[in-house]
Write a protein that holds these residues in place. Structure first.
Motif, mmCIF file in Angstrom:
data_model
loop_
_atom_site.group_PDB
_atom_site.id
_atom_site.type_symbol
_atom_site.label_atom_id
_atom_site.label_comp_id
_atom_site.label_asym_id
_atom_site.label_seq_id
_atom_site.Cartn_x
_atom_site.Cartn_y
_atom_site.Cartn_z
ATOM 1 N N SER A 92 0.830 -1.200 0.000
ATOM 2 C CA SER A 92 0.000 0.000 0.000
ATOM 3 C C SER A 92 0.868 1.255 0.000
ATOM 4 N N ALA A 93 1.904 1.285 0.841
ATOM 5 C CA ALA A 93 2.790 2.442 0.897
ATOM 6 C C ALA A 93 3.499 2.666 -0.437
ATOM 7 N N ALA A 94 3.702 1.590 -1.200
ATOM 8 C CA ALA A 94 4.356 1.702 -2.505
ATOM 9 C C ALA A 94 3.371 2.055 -3.614
ATOM 10 N N GLY A 95 2.079 2.219 -3.268
ATOM 11 C CA GLY A 95 1.104 2.674 -4.245
ATOM 12 C C GLY A 95 0.337 1.590 -4.973
ATOM 13 N N VAL A 96 0.463 0.326 -4.548
ATOM 14 C CA VAL A 96 -0.216 -0.770 -5.246
ATOM 15 C C VAL A 96 -1.730 -0.733 -5.006
ATOM 16 N N PHE A 97 -2.137 -0.354 -3.782
ATOM 17 C CA PHE A 97 -3.554 -0.165 -3.448
ATOM 18 C C PHE A 97 -3.641 0.762 -2.255
ATOM 19 N N THR A 101 -8.255 -0.681 1.013
ATOM 20 C CA THR A 101 -8.098 -1.983 0.362
ATOM 21 C C THR A 101 -7.164 -2.874 1.165
ATOM 22 N N ALA A 102 -6.093 -2.302 1.711
ATOM 23 C CA ALA A 102 -5.157 -3.074 2.526
ATOM 24 C C ALA A 102 -5.864 -3.681 3.732
ATOM 25 N N THR A 206 -9.407 -7.700 -6.938
ATOM 26 C CA THR A 206 -9.016 -6.433 -6.304
ATOM 27 C C THR A 206 -8.220 -5.579 -7.288
ATOM 28 N N ALA A 207 -8.554 -4.304 -7.344
ATOM 29 C CA ALA A 207 -7.832 -3.392 -8.240
ATOM 30 C C ALA A 207 -6.425 -3.130 -7.705
ATOM 31 N N PHE A 208 -5.425 -3.345 -8.557
ATOM 32 C CA PHE A 208 -4.026 -3.103 -8.228
ATOM 33 C C PHE A 208 -3.454 -2.073 -9.206
#
Length: 302
Positions: A92-97, A101-102, A206-208
């Motif tokens: 999540s911190a890297a912008g994947v979701f 969502t996390a 899930t949207a990534f």
């Protein structure tokens, strides 16, 4: 020059963790998701704190709440990684979701693992201060699997409860140091493959997005695409966490310091033992987000 960001795993959660974390909207979202009024009060109950369904959601949500407070005070990290369930916060911190969502993924991950554990009860034991060959022999003699690899003489083994008891007796007799983890599932071992398969189905829906920061996985080295991200998050449930390799990958980025987000100082201590020339500190060591940011800034990053 730059810093690396690492997110802690399960097992070190305690009521006094992240002492500077304010009760803002991200924290309230965690309380709401868990159905509690105050997560610190809930953690006073050790049995509540140890349950997968609580711990994984709590740690994911609070880690991201802490990062939400820290991020405006720091330049972007050069690289990110998470330890076990800490990968959800790292991705999540890297912008994947996003953080919401996390939280949902943490809940689904815990549910899949608990369903699997109901039919295959087991656990984890940390083993250290033994030569690699002795650890290999211990695995052969007990039938346990290497769940986490922290270093050549430090691993976490997972499997059936009787095998864990035997491993503890054998390792202690050889001068090894053993720590039983307060979990009821043999995480990161082949026993959890049904949970990994079930979680993969959740991830497919899930949207990534592609990571916007260098992101390293417990199971698949650097993550550069959406398919890689989905594969890695599913695979690590039933595959060895290669934290030693994650640390090597982060170090190869030429970082000047490392920040651990989450409870305790376990990752910072492991890093400092492996790379004494590149300091690591944990959020739990500071009384404010500003103090932690000042420590990072003292390494000439801004």
């Amino acid at each position: 020059m730059s810093y690396a960001l690492v997110f802690s795993g399960q097992g070190m959660q305690h009521p006094g963790m992240l002492p500077w974390l304010a009760d803002g909207a991200p924290v309230r979202a965690v309380n709401e998701r868990l159905g509690v009024r105050d997560w610190r009060a809930a953690l006073q109950d050790a049995d509540w704190a140890a349950r997968n369904a609580h711990a994984q959601v709590l740690l994911t949500g609070l880690a991201l709440a802490a990062w939400d407070a820290l991020a405006p005070l720091l330049p972007p990290p050069a690289a990110v990684a998470g330890y076990s369930v800490g990968e959800l916060a790292a991705f999540s911190a890297a912008g994947v979701f996003d953080a919401g969502t996390a939280l949902s993924l943490a809940q689904a991950r815990a549910e899949a693992m608990d369903r699997c554990a109901a039919g295959h009860p087991g656990g984890l034991i940390g083993v250290s201060r033994m030569a690699p060959a002795a650890i290999d022999a211990l695995v052969r003699d007990t039938g346990l699997a290497v769940a986490i690899r922290n270093g050549p003489d430090s691993v976490v083994l997972g499997g059936a409860l009787a095998a864990l008891d035997r491993a503890e007796a054998l390792a202690t007799a050889q001068g090894g140091h053993c720590t039983r983890l307060r979990v009821g599932v043999a995480s990161h071992t082949p026993t959890l493959q049904p949970a990994a398969d079930a979680f993969r189905q959740v991830l497919e829906g899930t949207a990534f997005a592609r990571p916007r920061t260098a992101l390293f996985s417990n199971a698949a080295d650097r993550i550069a695409s959406v398919p890689q991200a989905r594969d890695a998050l599913a695979a690590q449930i039933a595959r060895t966490v290669r934290w030693d390799e994650c640390m090597d990958n982060l170090h190869a980025r030429g970082v000047r310091c490392v920040v651990e987000v989450g409870p305790g100082q376990a990752l910072a201590k492991m890093w400092n033992a492996r790379y004494p020339g590149v300091p690591a500190r944990a959020c739990d060591e500071f009384r404010s987000a500003q103090a932690l940011a000042a420590w990072v800034d003292s390494h000439g990053l801004s």
